[in-house]
Design an enzyme around this catalytic site. Structure first.
Site, short mmCIF file in Angstrom:
data_model
loop_
_atom_site.label_atom_id
_atom_site.label_comp_id
_atom_site.label_asym_id
_atom_site.label_seq_id
_atom_site.Cartn_x
_atom_site.Cartn_y
_atom_site.Cartn_z
N LYS A 259 -33.34 -11.70 5.22
CA LYS A 259 -34.68 -10.86 5.40
C LYS A 259 -34.34 -9.91 6.73
O LYS A 259 -34.19 -10.70 7.74
CB LYS A 259 -35.79 -11.80 5.55
CG LYS A 259 -37.06 -10.89 6.04
CD LYS A 259 -38.17 -11.66 6.47
CE LYS A 259 -39.32 -10.76 7.04
NZ LYS A 259 -40.48 -11.65 7.65
N ASP A 264 -41.98 -4.39 10.86
CA ASP A 264 -43.32 -4.94 10.20
C ASP A 264 -44.63 -4.62 10.77
O ASP A 264 -45.03 -5.25 11.70
CB ASP A 264 -43.20 -6.42 10.08
CG ASP A 264 -44.23 -6.87 9.17
OD1 ASP A 264 -44.86 -6.28 8.49
OD2 ASP A 264 -44.49 -8.21 9.14
N LYS A 271 -51.23 -5.03 10.96
CA LYS A 271 -51.46 -6.02 12.11
C LYS A 271 -52.22 -5.32 13.37
O LYS A 271 -52.13 -4.15 13.55
CB LYS A 271 -50.04 -6.36 12.64
CG LYS A 271 -49.00 -7.18 11.76
CD LYS A 271 -47.84 -7.48 12.28
CE LYS A 271 -46.89 -8.21 11.32
NZ LYS A 271 -47.32 -9.52 11.16
N ASP A 282 -38.08 -8.98 13.17
CA ASP A 282 -38.44 -9.50 12.15
C ASP A 282 -37.01 -9.33 11.13
O ASP A 282 -37.33 -9.44 9.74
CB ASP A 282 -39.65 -8.69 11.27
CG ASP A 282 -40.44 -9.76 10.42
OD1 ASP A 282 -39.91 -10.94 10.28
OD2 ASP A 282 -41.18 -9.25 9.65
N ASP A 342 -48.78 -8.14 4.23
CA ASP A 342 -48.23 -8.71 5.61
C ASP A 342 -47.20 -9.85 5.41
O ASP A 342 -46.55 -10.33 6.17
CB ASP A 342 -49.10 -8.72 6.75
CG ASP A 342 -48.58 -8.93 8.02
OD1 ASP A 342 -47.42 -8.56 8.12
OD2 ASP A 342 -49.11 -9.58 8.89
N GLU A 344 -44.58 -9.69 3.53
CA GLU A 344 -43.59 -9.13 2.69
C GLU A 344 -42.11 -9.57 2.77
O GLU A 344 -41.43 -9.14 1.88
CB GLU A 344 -43.46 -7.30 3.56
CG GLU A 344 -42.82 -7.40 5.00
CD GLU A 344 -43.29 -8.26 5.81
OE1 GLU A 344 -42.32 -8.71 6.61
OE2 GLU A 344 -44.36 -8.74 5.97
N ARG A 346 -41.01 -12.26 1.70
CA ARG A 346 -40.71 -13.01 0.49
C ARG A 346 -40.44 -12.28 -0.46
O ARG A 346 -39.68 -12.61 -1.47
CB ARG A 346 -41.74 -13.99 0.21
CG ARG A 346 -43.15 -13.58 -0.05
CD ARG A 346 -44.23 -14.40 0.03
NE ARG A 346 -44.60 -14.87 1.40
CZ ARG A 346 -45.41 -15.58 1.95
NH1 ARG A 346 -46.27 -16.20 1.16
NH2 ARG A 346 -45.84 -15.78 3.12
#
Length: 511
Positions: A259, A264, A271, A282, A342, A344, A346
């Site tokens: 990932k 993010d 957020k 991230d 949020d 995202e 996965r």
């Protein structure tokens, strides 16, 4: 100088003045048991005038020894049942920090031997801890030039540690640079370019997917996450594909999805209240996998094939942003209702895993992995530790247990979580309109089983759920959540750790 060079030193006389080393750093559980009378006598004398000697890191004036400096960094509580090899890492970091502050540039490190099986890799772990301590952020290096303080670090009484330590540390530096660098300098295209530069002349097979039409066709969930970023050329998504093929007959194959959410914002489910701070980290999963491939290219283990796909995307806000309630068909043909933009990571991983699944079905003894800074829940559960969640095939093969064993011995402890039937219940779309739901609409940190059930989603969305124990083609799959372990110290801006690079390398190269 980006990387400190570690050198094996076999000659005991290296501890003395004139050897070319300018400090002796002793990392020991018992300073009287180093095997060097000169060290023990100096330490004994020093303790008479300074009670800190042997209790905390101290610098002694040592005429006749390397550089006239003796740094004693004691290893504490080595007999305690709950301790592990990280106590050597802690002592090494403290000792090398003191050597640096004292002005040493070529310190020699002596790590005391121990019969305790927990500490068999103490020298290597101590050396890697020095690398962690001395790493400085890419932005700082680029702004101020060469910040290297050490020409080399000698590893006394080590005959073969330096080769693996240098290669592992090279991978960890790449991983730290990729993970820790701010979102403009390490945007998705910049991340891809940085990997290409790092892999030049490595023997790795590298390619980058950047065409929008190809991304939207082959990585539809990933492209949905990056939909709003396509409008800004420097933020557009990338998928980096990397392959290592060792010499000889391939006996095992490994497939990694990383990932790489370079920033993010939370997307449309934005957020708030400072929640975006630190979200340039991230991308730690993709960074760790990228570093692992670098290490493999240097050490060249035989008989294994390793394939990685790194999904690099910015979860941007804008008029093109994907939103909750959309139904998007994954690469595996699974219709996914978006439960929260949020969640995202996965989505990015699912498409990568689908591509890897297809390759794994034709591979020799395949194992699949996803590596991600995925959930706040794993931090609530395990603090700063990595967590694994495996499918039944991987559990049957003892994969998470093997990773945990190797990682523990090398100072990267791992917690093992269990996938349950309730995890699959959480991804049912109540409307029935979609095949599965990506997530609920609450933060994972307040969701029961918040870091376990994403593995259920990944199995379904990638098509891997059809490769269970009773299928014609069982595939072992392990999800690795590093949200708690990707950085140390400050949760927002702490130094990247490159975890779980070392544990994964030791697992895939085990005899």
């Amino acid at each position: 100088m980006v990387q400190v060079n570690f050198i094996d030193v076999k000659d005991d006389d290296a501890i003395f003045e004139g050897s070319g080393w300018d400090a002796l750093v002793v990392v020991a559980t018992d300073i009287s048991q180093t095997g060097f009378d000169e060290v023990s006598l100096l330490a004994e004398h020093g303790a008479k005038v300074d009670k800190r000697v042997g209790q905390s890191p101290t610098l002694l004036f040592a005429p006749g020894l390397a550089g006239g400096r003796l740094i004693i960094s004691p290893v504490k509580n080595s007999d305690d049942d709950v301790e592990d090899v990280r106590i050597f890492a802690d002592a090494a970091r403290a000792g090398i920090r003191l050597a640096k502050d004292a002005g040493a540039t070529r310190p020699l490190m002596l790590v005391s031997k121990s019969a305790d099986p927990r500490y068999q890799s103490a020298t290597e772990v101590a050396a890697l801890a020095c690398g962690q301590e001395l790493w400085q952020a890419l932005e700082l290096r680029e702004a101020k030039g060469d910040l290297g303080d050490f020409e080399a670090i000698g590893l006394l009484n080590s005959s073969e540690a330096s080769e693996s330590v240098n290669a592992i540390e090279a991978g960890r530096i790449l991983a730290r640079d990729l993970c820790g660098t701010e979102p403009e300098r390490m945007s998705a295209p910049a991340f891809a370019d940085y990997c290409i530069d790092a892999y030049r002349d490595s023997g790795l097979k590298v390619s980058v997917v950047e065409d929008r039409d190809v991304l939207e066709r082959d990585y539809p969930l990933l492209s949905a996450v990056g939909r709003s970023s396509f409008a800004v050329s420097r933020h557009q998504p990338r998928v980096v594909k990397v392959e290592y093929v060792g010499e000889g007959e391939i006996e095992r194959s490994f497939f990694f999805a990383g990932k790489g959410v370079v920033y993010d914002t939370g997307g449309a489910d934005i957020k708030v209240a400072g929640g975006m701070a630190g979200m340039s980290r991230d991308k730690g999963g993709a960074a760790a996998v990228a570093g692992l491939m670098k290490t493999l290219s240097l050490l060249k283990p035989k008989g294994i094939r390793v394939v990685a796909e790194l999904g690099l995307v910015r979860n941007s806000i804008g008029s093109e942003a994907f939103v909750t309630d959309e139904i998007i068909t994954s690469h595996a043909g699974v219709r996914v209702r978006i439960g929260n933009t949020d969640a995202e990571g996965r989505l990015v991983l699912a498409d990568l895993l689908s591509h890897l699944r297809i390759q794994a079905e034709k591979a020799v003894k395949p194992e699949l992995y996803s590596v991600a800074t995925l959930t706040g829940h794993v931090v609530r559960c395990y603090g700063g530790y990595t967590a694994t969640v495996e499918n039944a095939v991987a559990k049957q093969d003892g994969i998470a247990m093997s990773i945990a064993s190797e990682a523990q011995a090398w100072g990267e402890p791992v917690e093992q979580s269990q996938l349950r039937r309730e995890d699959f219940g959480k991804i049912i779309d109540p409307s029935g309109a979609a095949d599965i739901l990506s997530s609920n609409n609450a933060p994972s940190s307040v969701t029961a089983r918040g870091h376990q059930y994403p593995a259920a989603f990944l199995l379904r969305a990638s098509g891997l759920s059809a490769n269970g124990c009773m299928s014609k083609m069982p595939l072992a799959y392990t999800h690795i959540d590093i949200a708690g372990s990707a950085t140390e110290g400050d949760p927002l801006y702490g130094k990247p750790t490159a975890a779980p690079l070392v544990g994964l390398y030791k697992h895939i190269t085990r005899a």
